[in-house]
Write a protein that holds these residues in place. Sequence first.
Motif, PDB file in Angstrom:
ATOM      1  N   LEU A  52      42.586   1.792 -20.080  1.00 19.76           N
ATOM      2  CA  LEU A  52      42.758   2.361 -21.414  1.00 19.76           C
ATOM      3  C   LEU A  52      42.456   1.333 -22.502  1.00 19.76           C
ATOM      4  N   LEU A  53      42.892   0.094 -22.268  1.00 27.42           N
ATOM      5  CA  LEU A  53      42.610  -0.966 -23.223  1.00 27.42           C
ATOM      6  C   LEU A  53      41.104  -1.193 -23.351  1.00 27.42           C
ATOM      7  N   ALA A  54      40.428  -1.249 -22.192  1.00 28.80           N
ATOM      8  CA  ALA A  54      38.980  -1.475 -22.213  1.00 28.80           C
ATOM      9  C   ALA A  54      38.245  -0.302 -22.840  1.00 28.80           C
ATOM     10  N   ALA A  55      38.658   0.918 -22.501  1.00 26.37           N
ATOM     11  CA  ALA A  55      38.001   2.112 -23.039  1.00 26.37           C
ATOM     12  C   ALA A  55      38.204   2.223 -24.539  1.00 26.37           C
TER      13      ALA A  55
ATOM     14  N   SER B  72      33.206  -9.435 -20.966  1.00 22.92           N
ATOM     15  CA  SER B  72      33.309 -10.655 -20.168  1.00 22.92           C
ATOM     16  C   SER B  72      34.367 -10.499 -19.079  1.00 22.92           C
ATOM     17  N   GLY B  73      35.473  -9.804 -19.401  1.00 22.38           N
ATOM     18  CA  GLY B  73      36.487  -9.545 -18.387  1.00 22.38           C
ATOM     19  C   GLY B  73      35.961  -8.646 -17.289  1.00 22.38           C
ATOM     20  N   TRP B  74      35.174  -7.631 -17.663  1.00 19.37           N
ATOM     21  CA  TRP B  74      34.557  -6.727 -16.685  1.00 19.37           C
ATOM     22  C   TRP B  74      33.626  -7.507 -15.749  1.00 19.37           C
ATOM     23  N   CYS B  75      32.786  -8.363 -16.325  1.00 20.84           N
ATOM     24  CA  CYS B  75      31.837  -9.147 -15.519  1.00 20.84           C
ATOM     25  C   CYS B  75      32.570 -10.091 -14.571  1.00 20.84           C
TER      26      CYS B  75
ATOM     27  N   LEU C 288      26.580  -7.064 -21.185  1.00 20.32           N
ATOM     28  CA  LEU C 288      26.372  -5.674 -20.793  1.00 20.32           C
ATOM     29  C   LEU C 288      25.440  -5.590 -19.589  1.00 20.32           C
ATOM     30  N   ALA C 289      24.358  -6.353 -19.613  1.00 17.12           N
ATOM     31  CA  ALA C 289      23.427  -6.368 -18.486  1.00 17.12           C
ATOM     32  C   ALA C 289      24.113  -6.907 -17.233  1.00 17.12           C
ATOM     33  N   GLY C 290      24.901  -7.968 -17.393  1.00 22.56           N
ATOM     34  CA  GLY C 290      25.617  -8.522 -16.255  1.00 22.56           C
ATOM     35  C   GLY C 290      26.627  -7.551 -15.689  1.00 22.56           C
ATOM     36  N   GLY C 291      27.273  -6.783 -16.572  1.00 18.57           N
ATOM     37  CA  GLY C 291      28.268  -5.809 -16.127  1.00 18.57           C
ATOM     38  C   GLY C 291      27.674  -4.695 -15.293  1.00 18.57           C
ATOM     39  N   VAL C 292      26.387  -4.410 -15.476  1.00 17.39           N
ATOM     40  CA  VAL C 292      25.700  -3.396 -14.662  1.00 17.39           C
ATOM     41  C   VAL C 292      25.195  -3.998 -13.360  1.00 17.39           C
ATOM     42  N   LEU C 293      24.576  -5.170 -13.447  1.00 21.64           N
ATOM     43  CA  LEU C 293      23.964  -5.787 -12.265  1.00 21.64           C
ATOM     44  C   LEU C 293      25.006  -6.283 -11.263  1.00 21.64           C
ATOM     45  N   LEU C 294      26.223  -6.560 -11.722  1.00 21.29           N
ATOM     46  CA  LEU C 294      27.265  -7.046 -10.820  1.00 21.29           C
ATOM     47  C   LEU C 294      27.995  -5.917 -10.088  1.00 21.29           C
ATOM     48  N   LEU C 295      27.705  -4.663 -10.441  1.00 27.39           N
ATOM     49  CA  LEU C 295      28.322  -3.541  -9.729  1.00 27.39           C
ATOM     50  C   LEU C 295      27.915  -3.575  -8.259  1.00 27.39           C
ATOM     51  N   PRO C 296      28.796  -3.166  -7.349  1.00 26.47           N
ATOM     52  CA  PRO C 296      28.459  -3.183  -5.921  1.00 26.47           C
ATOM     53  C   PRO C 296      27.182  -2.400  -5.634  1.00 26.47           C
ATOM     54  N   GLY C 297      26.217  -3.050  -5.025  1.00 26.35           N
ATOM     55  CA  GLY C 297      24.967  -2.404  -4.652  1.00 26.35           C
ATOM     56  C   GLY C 297      23.917  -2.366  -5.742  1.00 26.35           C
TER      57      GLY C 297
ATOM     58  N   ALA D 176      38.144  -3.107 -14.030  1.00 31.01           N
ATOM     59  CA  ALA D 176      38.660  -2.409 -15.212  1.00 31.01           C
ATOM     60  C   ALA D 176      39.937  -3.069 -15.710  1.00 31.01           C
ATOM     61  N   ALA D 177      40.797  -3.460 -14.773  1.00 30.07           N
ATOM     62  CA  ALA D 177      42.028  -4.154 -15.160  1.00 30.07           C
ATOM     63  C   ALA D 177      41.704  -5.489 -15.818  1.00 30.07           C
ATOM     64  N   THR D 178      40.748  -6.212 -15.243  1.00 39.64           N
ATOM     65  CA  THR D 178      40.364  -7.502 -15.813  1.00 39.64           C
ATOM     66  C   THR D 178      39.783  -7.328 -17.213  1.00 39.64           C
ATOM     67  N   ALA D 179      38.948  -6.292 -17.385  1.00 31.44           N
ATOM     68  CA  ALA D 179      38.358  -6.023 -18.701  1.00 31.44           C
ATOM     69  C   ALA D 179      39.424  -5.692 -19.734  1.00 31.44           C
TER      70      ALA D 179
END
Length: 263
Positions: free
Chosen positions: A126-129, A8-11, A235-244, A33-36
């Motif tokens: 690192l936290l997200a990973a 959710s943080g990533w999105c 997860l789907a939102g995290g991919v579709l929100l990527l630039p482009g 990544a920082a937000t995630a």
Amino acid sequence: MGRSHALSGWCLGLAVAPLVGLTSVAEVVPFAAATAGYALVPDLDHPGASASRLLGPVTGLVSAMIRTFSGLLYDLTKGPRDEDSTGKHRHATHTLAAAILLGVLAASLGDRGKWAVLAIAATGLLLAAHVLGDWLILAVLAAVGWSVIGTALPGTSTADAVQAGLTGIGGWIGVAVALGMFTHCLGDSLTRSGCPWLWPLPIRGETWYEIRLPRPLRFRTGGWVERILIAPLLLAGGVLLLPGALQAVEQLFDATSIWLAGR
């Protein structure tokens, strides 16, 4: 809920980045990544949380200190109708005040230069990973590297391009941190336990009033709703929100439509 919090943080990071003027992959990805990663920080008040176990005894000690402080803060500020609680988990770190405070601190550190920005963003990564998997580090490095090399101006070194990218997010790193922490609070508000993120605003005689959804809409942490519905959607939102990404999907859809029409 560690995985859901990070996703959710990533999105949210991907969605907010363009609103604060970040558009390139080299800017958006570190911001998200920082937000995630910082969406996991509020759970430092729990000894079994991913953030508390990240660096073993080091983060374990930080977790213990936060729990002690949170308990003291709860005892000092609880209202006449607040429940009899230790005030340790889902209290001090699960507030809008804490998100703003850490965001301001991160912003002040980010003003000191690119290395401070890199340290804050890397900590979030690192936290997200730690929750989402090591593949995230490789994906972020690949995305940033491709963007930096592909957009570098003639006569500009890669180091200069990296510095430019870090400078671009430096002014907003505090926003990323605060957004991540607040996203965590909103996520906890969807669960049965709720989250007192409006502290110290008194509500119905409680300064630690748990904000939550109506009873029929609440779900249990780690239950089937989170695992089967929420996590896959994030997860789907995290991919579709990527630039482009949306443009690529549209182009693929158009190409597929033309190919099918020509058969």
